[in-house]
Design a protein around this motif. Structure first.
Motif, PDB file in Angstrom:
ATOM      1  N   HIS A  73      62.311 -57.402   7.805  1.00 44.55           N
ATOM      2  CA  HIS A  73      63.589 -57.104   6.885  1.00 44.55           C
ATOM      3  C   HIS A  73      63.978 -55.369   7.047  1.00 44.55           C
ATOM      4  O   HIS A  73      63.142 -54.628   7.436  1.00 44.55           O
ATOM      5  CB  HIS A  73      63.433 -57.193   5.610  1.00 44.55           C
ATOM      6  N   ASP A 106      57.987 -49.600   4.432  1.00 45.64           N
ATOM      7  CA  ASP A 106      58.463 -50.868   3.927  1.00 45.64           C
ATOM      8  C   ASP A 106      59.932 -50.996   4.376  1.00 45.64           C
ATOM      9  O   ASP A 106      60.733 -51.085   3.724  1.00 45.64           O
ATOM     10  CB  ASP A 106      58.038 -51.236   2.579  1.00 45.64           C
ATOM     11  N   MET A 107      60.235 -51.690   5.602  1.00 44.64           N
ATOM     12  CA  MET A 107      59.336 -51.790   6.818  1.00 44.64           C
ATOM     13  C   MET A 107      60.186 -51.529   8.057  1.00 44.64           C
ATOM     14  O   MET A 107      59.829 -52.196   9.107  1.00 44.64           O
ATOM     15  CB  MET A 107      58.873 -53.436   6.753  1.00 44.64           C
ATOM     16  N   GLU A 139      65.028 -59.260   1.553  1.00 40.21           N
ATOM     17  CA  GLU A 139      63.979 -59.702   1.336  1.00 40.21           C
ATOM     18  C   GLU A 139      63.386 -58.843   0.001  1.00 40.21           C
ATOM     19  O   GLU A 139      62.866 -59.295  -0.729  1.00 40.21           O
ATOM     20  CB  GLU A 139      62.843 -58.943   2.323  1.00 40.21           C
ATOM     21  N   GLU A 140      64.082 -57.778  -0.247  1.00 41.73           N
ATOM     22  CA  GLU A 140      63.644 -56.796  -1.286  1.00 41.73           C
ATOM     23  C   GLU A 140      64.325 -57.420  -2.672  1.00 41.73           C
ATOM     24  O   GLU A 140      64.109 -57.250  -3.669  1.00 41.73           O
ATOM     25  CB  GLU A 140      64.000 -55.346  -1.178  1.00 41.73           C
ATOM     26  N   GLU A 168      55.272 -56.803   7.491  1.00 34.39           N
ATOM     27  CA  GLU A 168      54.957 -56.266   6.120  1.00 34.39           C
ATOM     28  C   GLU A 168      53.723 -55.220   6.048  1.00 34.39           C
ATOM     29  O   GLU A 168      52.744 -55.452   6.820  1.00 34.39           O
ATOM     30  CB  GLU A 168      54.743 -57.120   4.868  1.00 34.39           C
ATOM     31  N   PRO A 169      53.828 -54.106   5.379  1.00 31.74           N
ATOM     32  CA  PRO A 169      52.727 -53.251   5.310  1.00 31.74           C
ATOM     33  C   PRO A 169      51.445 -54.079   4.531  1.00 31.74           C
ATOM     34  O   PRO A 169      51.423 -54.784   3.693  1.00 31.74           O
ATOM     35  CB  PRO A 169      53.047 -52.243   4.259  1.00 31.74           C
TER      36      PRO A 169
HETATM   37 ZN   LIG Z   1      58.853 -55.311   2.782  1.00 24.57          ZN
END
Ligand SMILES: [Zn+2]
Length: 388
Positions: A73, A106-107, A139-140, A168-169
């Motif tokens: 994202h 992120d990210m 995404e967030e 993703e992290p």
């Molecule tokens: Zn993320």
């Protein structure tokens, strides 16, 4: 045609420069599309309910045996008070060998690292695999019109995706120490406890919903869910709020509310949990003058991609690149992998996540290069597997 950036740090800086607060992509998806078009990708940007998504595919001219997708994202959480940052959160300031900015962990960094890894693979390898990008700008937020829409688009257009890597992290201390092969599910509960309002000096004439709810929450908290399973930690239930909104000191209120959340493993589904919780509620109601009601919202079931080819290839690529034996984890919050798991095997791997969503979010610039090298090696090993 502008010259393609080939440094993952500079590309991260470029992506941080787009002010892409969920669900606004800030123009970043157009930039990514034009970047990958120069590598020979076919791209499609589409908007659903104000959310912009990018689907892109690259295939070798001689045809392909398998498709690897990358999901990521470009949207970020708001920076908060910008004056609290030591540098503008949308500049990508580099100092002390770190890059600072919203999305540096992120990210946007892992999107940048993957794009450079792809660029190198396409230039340097004899490829037998097709590569797909599923990049969203939601995404967030609610994630309703992001990756979910991309997957619907995939099905509608008869696109095939065999495996997916989410950027993703995932790492806890070092790049390469953790990959995620599943996630716990998330179920929120909303409790209303109804009593009988009255004068606090005459409690015998009222039913106190605050005390009843506290009593019930004690039972809820001591509910034994499980002891964990092969790939999952024990499920956990945590209370997030208790409210009465009662400002009077001499009144027992009529009702009281509480919310909680369960992060559950593969021993449960949201419906089996709801059943269990409803039993607790009805048992409680039988023995109490107060009445409890509970509502629920599930934002994702738990899932697991059993260790196998995909995780083996990534594990090997990490070991070859940075010499670390990575851990297979299912911890942490939910991610868009929860949608992808219905389509194909999915694993997640990205940076160390310790400053994500914080003021002064930052990452070591060397970590972005390491991540790019691991992705690069993974693409090579994935392709080699299907060259056979
Ligand atoms: Zn993320």
């Amino acid at each position: 045609m502008t010259k393609l950036i080939d440094d993952p740090i500079l590309l991260t800086k470029k992506l941080i420069g787009f002010r892409s607060i969920t669900p606004d992509d800030g123009g970043s998806l157009k930039f990514i599309a034009s970047f990958v078009e120069q590598l020979g990708f076919q791209t499609n940007i589409f908007t659903t309910q104000g959310v912009t998504n990018l689907f892109a595919r690259w295939s070798p001219k001689s045809g392909h045996k398998r498709t690897l997708a990358f999901n990521g994202h470009v949207d970020v959480v708001p920076p908060g008070k910008e004056s609290l940052w030591d540098s503008n959160p949308f500049i990508g300031d580099i100092r002390n060998e770190r890059i600072f900015g919203r999305g540096s962990v992120d990210m946007k960094s892992s999107v940048a690292a993957y794009l450079i890894a792809l660029k190198e693979a396409i230039k340097e390898e004899e490829l037998n695999c097709s590569f797909v990008l599923l990049i969203t700008s939601d995404e967030e937020g609610d994630a309703e019109f992001g990756t979910k829409e991309l997957l619907k688009w995939v099905v509608k257009n008869k696109e095939v995706v065999d495996d997916c890597l989410v950027g993703e992290p995932t790492c806890s201390k070092l790049v390469g120490d953790t990959i995620k092969i599943g996630r716990r599910g998330s179920l929120s509960g909303f409790i209303v406890c109804k009593g009988k309002q009255g004068h606090i000096a005459y409690p015998e004439k009222a039913v106190n919903p605050v005390e009843a709810l506290i009593d019930f929450l004690g039972k809820l908290k001591s509910l034994k869910l499980d002891d964990g399973s092969e790939f999952f930690e024990p499920s956990s239930l945590n209370i997030s709020t208790i409210d009465t909104n009662n400002e009077a000191l001499n009144v027992i209120p009529a009702d009281c509310r509480a919310n909680f959340n369960v992060r559950f493993n593969d021993q449960h589904s949201s419906s089996s949990l709801v059943k269990k919780l409803e039993m607790l509620v009805s048992d409680y109601n039988e023995g109490s003058n107060a009445t409890l009601e509970m509502n629920y919202k599930c934002s994702g079931e738990s899932f697991l991609t059993e260790p196998g080819l995909l995780s083996d290839l990534l594990t090997t690529s990490i070991k070859e690149t940075v010499g670390i034996d990575c851990r297979l984890s299912t911890g942490g919050g939910t991610s868009d992998a929860r949608f992808i798991r219905d389509y194909c095997p999915v694993i997640e791997f990205g940076l160390v996540g310790d400053t994500m969503h914080q003021i002064n979010e930052n990452t070591k610039v060397d970590d972005i290069v390491l991540l790019k090298n691991i992705y690069r090696n993974f693409l090579k090993n994935y392709n080699k597997e299907f060259l056979k």
